[in-house]
Design an enzyme around this catalytic site. Structure first.
Site, PDB file in Angstrom:
ATOM      1  N   GLU A  15     -21.457  -7.184 -13.305  1.00  0.00           N
ATOM      2  CA  GLU A  15     -22.373  -7.779 -12.330  1.00  0.00           C
ATOM      3  C   GLU A  15     -23.811  -7.489 -12.722  1.00  0.00           C
ATOM      4  O   GLU A  15     -24.120  -6.359 -13.114  1.00  0.00           O
ATOM      5  CB  GLU A  15     -22.076  -7.227 -10.931  1.00  0.00           C
ATOM      6  CG  GLU A  15     -20.694  -7.595 -10.421  1.00  0.00           C
ATOM      7  CD  GLU A  15     -20.422  -7.118  -8.995  1.00  0.00           C
ATOM      8  OE1 GLU A  15     -21.327  -6.504  -8.380  1.00  0.00           O
ATOM      9  OE2 GLU A  15     -19.310  -7.353  -8.495  1.00  0.00           O
ATOM     10  N   ASP A  63       0.859  -1.182   0.000  1.00  0.00           N
ATOM     11  CA  ASP A  63       0.000   0.000   0.000  1.00  0.00           C
ATOM     12  C   ASP A  63       0.890   1.225   0.000  1.00  0.00           C
ATOM     13  O   ASP A  63       1.502   1.560   1.015  1.00  0.00           O
ATOM     14  CB  ASP A  63      -0.921   0.012   1.226  1.00  0.00           C
ATOM     15  CG  ASP A  63      -2.002   1.085   1.117  1.00  0.00           C
ATOM     16  OD1 ASP A  63      -1.715   2.156   0.533  1.00  0.00           O
ATOM     17  OD2 ASP A  63      -3.118   0.860   1.600  1.00  0.00           O
ATOM     18  N   ALA A  76     -12.984  -6.654  -3.035  1.00  0.00           N
ATOM     19  CA  ALA A  76     -12.888  -5.197  -3.142  1.00  0.00           C
ATOM     20  C   ALA A  76     -13.602  -4.664  -4.381  1.00  0.00           C
ATOM     21  O   ALA A  76     -14.742  -4.196  -4.302  1.00  0.00           O
ATOM     22  CB  ALA A  76     -11.410  -4.784  -3.135  1.00  0.00           C
ATOM     23  N   ARG A  77     -12.947  -4.717  -5.528  1.00  0.00           N
ATOM     24  CA  ARG A  77     -13.511  -4.210  -6.777  1.00  0.00           C
ATOM     25  C   ARG A  77     -13.256  -5.207  -7.895  1.00  0.00           C
ATOM     26  O   ARG A  77     -12.153  -5.727  -8.044  1.00  0.00           O
ATOM     27  CB  ARG A  77     -12.876  -2.850  -7.144  1.00  0.00           C
ATOM     28  CG  ARG A  77     -13.354  -1.682  -6.279  1.00  0.00           C
ATOM     29  CD  ARG A  77     -14.793  -1.316  -6.615  1.00  0.00           C
ATOM     30  NE  ARG A  77     -15.284  -0.184  -5.859  1.00  0.00           N
ATOM     31  CZ  ARG A  77     -15.907  -0.251  -4.700  1.00  0.00           C
ATOM     32  NH1 ARG A  77     -16.104  -1.445  -4.145  1.00  0.00           N
ATOM     33  NH2 ARG A  77     -16.340   0.821  -4.087  1.00  0.00           N
ATOM     34  N   HIS A 115     -21.287 -10.779  -4.658  1.00  0.00           N
ATOM     35  CA  HIS A 115     -21.059  -9.442  -4.097  1.00  0.00           C
ATOM     36  C   HIS A 115     -21.820  -9.282  -2.775  1.00  0.00           C
ATOM     37  O   HIS A 115     -22.547  -8.314  -2.544  1.00  0.00           O
ATOM     38  CB  HIS A 115     -21.483  -8.356  -5.084  1.00  0.00           C
ATOM     39  CG  HIS A 115     -20.813  -7.041  -4.837  1.00  0.00           C
ATOM     40  ND1 HIS A 115     -20.557  -6.122  -5.829  1.00  0.00           N
ATOM     41  CD2 HIS A 115     -20.328  -6.483  -3.689  1.00  0.00           C
ATOM     42  CE1 HIS A 115     -19.949  -5.059  -5.312  1.00  0.00           C
ATOM     43  NE2 HIS A 115     -19.808  -5.256  -4.015  1.00  0.00           N
TER      44      HIS A 115
END
Length: 323
Positions: free
Chosen positions: A268, A178, A238-239, A287
């Site tokens: 999605e 990160d 997450a994404r 999700h």
């Protein structure tokens, strides 16, 4: 007689809006807009709305331009990349999110569950036993969790919760990639700061907890997956844009990656023709990582509080497109 303000929630939403309506009592009542994927019906439904509540529907500049009375666009959840915040800012429409409804607890639970499932091969064992197989341990070796290393891509609230939970299983070392968190801060939490390339080379278990790129391009691509250990396990809560899905399918199918668990996808709902559906060493969920009954109640109540603030002429909490 003064018309009551319209608070419109774009379907699909939730089973009911009792939490929001209890907060808005005497001021407004939530009205569900069932637009069934018809853009014209969506535009007509929000045209005279004062506050728009939205989950995953994209709110682009064109749709915003047709909002004649809107004072707020309120996003159920943390991310707000589905809303054109600059277009809303130009129209002086508040855009808010809800970053503090407990998602860190639930999403980290889900990420941990996927990792543990993959490690212990619960889902594949279930399929095999139902198919009549037995005593298949040697065909699918199971590694001891306490002997595995953990890699965290992103180190926000969710990743830190996951770090804490997985530490109880003895995973070590814990690598963190990160660029926005200092090495000393990561070290103080018991992690080792590394580049994402090093993380993929060193980690047995990898969890993606970072935001996606603004341009929608994947961060986890074919060259990065090629660096991973052949028995590494990757989960993404997450994404969906974080992973090159075609490259992931290839890595799993060719044995360059041990397994994966996905709760989010580039498209999605997941298309019926998606190659992801045919990969056996891959767990798919819809999700749902953010979800628990407690989180939904908190999320809906906080959205109701933001809507009430806007309709009462106040600045809402978690205003993201400030001017």
């Amino acid at each position: 007689m003064v018309d009551r303000p319209r608070v419109v929630v774009i379907a699909p939403g939730y089973d009911n809006y009792g939490e929001e309506n209890s907060v808005l009592a005497g001021l407004a009542e939530v009205e569900e807009l069932a637009w069934d994927g018809n853009p014209a019906r969506l535009a007509a439904g929000v045209k005279s709305a004062d506050v728009i509540l939205v989950r995953d529907t994209r709110i682009d500049a064109h749709l915003i331009s047709g909002m004649e009375k809107a004072r707020g666009i309120l996003r159920y959840g943390v991310g707000y990349d589905s809303v054109d915040i600059e277009a809303a800012r130009q129209r002086r429409i508040f855009v808010t999110n809800v970053p503090d409804y407990g998602a860190a607890i639930d999403v980290s639970d889900h990420a941990a569950a996927l990792l543990l499932d993959l490690c212990r091969r619960i889902t594949t064992r279930d399929r095999a036993v139902r198919a009549g197989c037995w005593n298949i341990a040697q065909q699918e070796p199971i590694r001891r969790i306490s002997e595995l290393s953990l890699g965290l891509v992103g180190y926000g609230k969710i990743a830190r919760e996951l770090h804490r939970k997985m530490s109880a299983f003895g995973v070590s070392p814990v690598y963190v990639a990160d660029p926005y968190v200092g090495h000393d801060e990561i070290a103080a939490a018991g992690g080792t700061s590394v580049t994402i390339e090093d993380l993929f080379e060193r980690s047995d278990l990898i969890s993606l907890n970072a935001p996606g790129r603004a341009d929608g391009q994947p961060i986890i691509d074919r060259p990065l997956l090629a660096r991973s250990k052949p028995d590494a396990l990757v989960v993404n809560t997450a994404r969906g844009t974080l992973i090159d899905e075609a490259a992931l399918v290839e890595a799993l199918a060719t044995g360059k990656l041990g397994g994966a668990g996905l709760d989010v996808f580039r498209t999605e709902p997941l298309p019926a023709e998606s190659p992801l559906r045919s990969v056996t060493n891959l767990i798919l969920t819809d999700h749902v990582g953010w979800y628990s009954e407690s989180s939904v109640r908190t999320l809906q109540r906080k959205i109701g509080e933001q809507a009430r603030a806007i309709l009462s002429g106040q600045v809402p909490e978690n205003w993201v497109n400030t001017w």
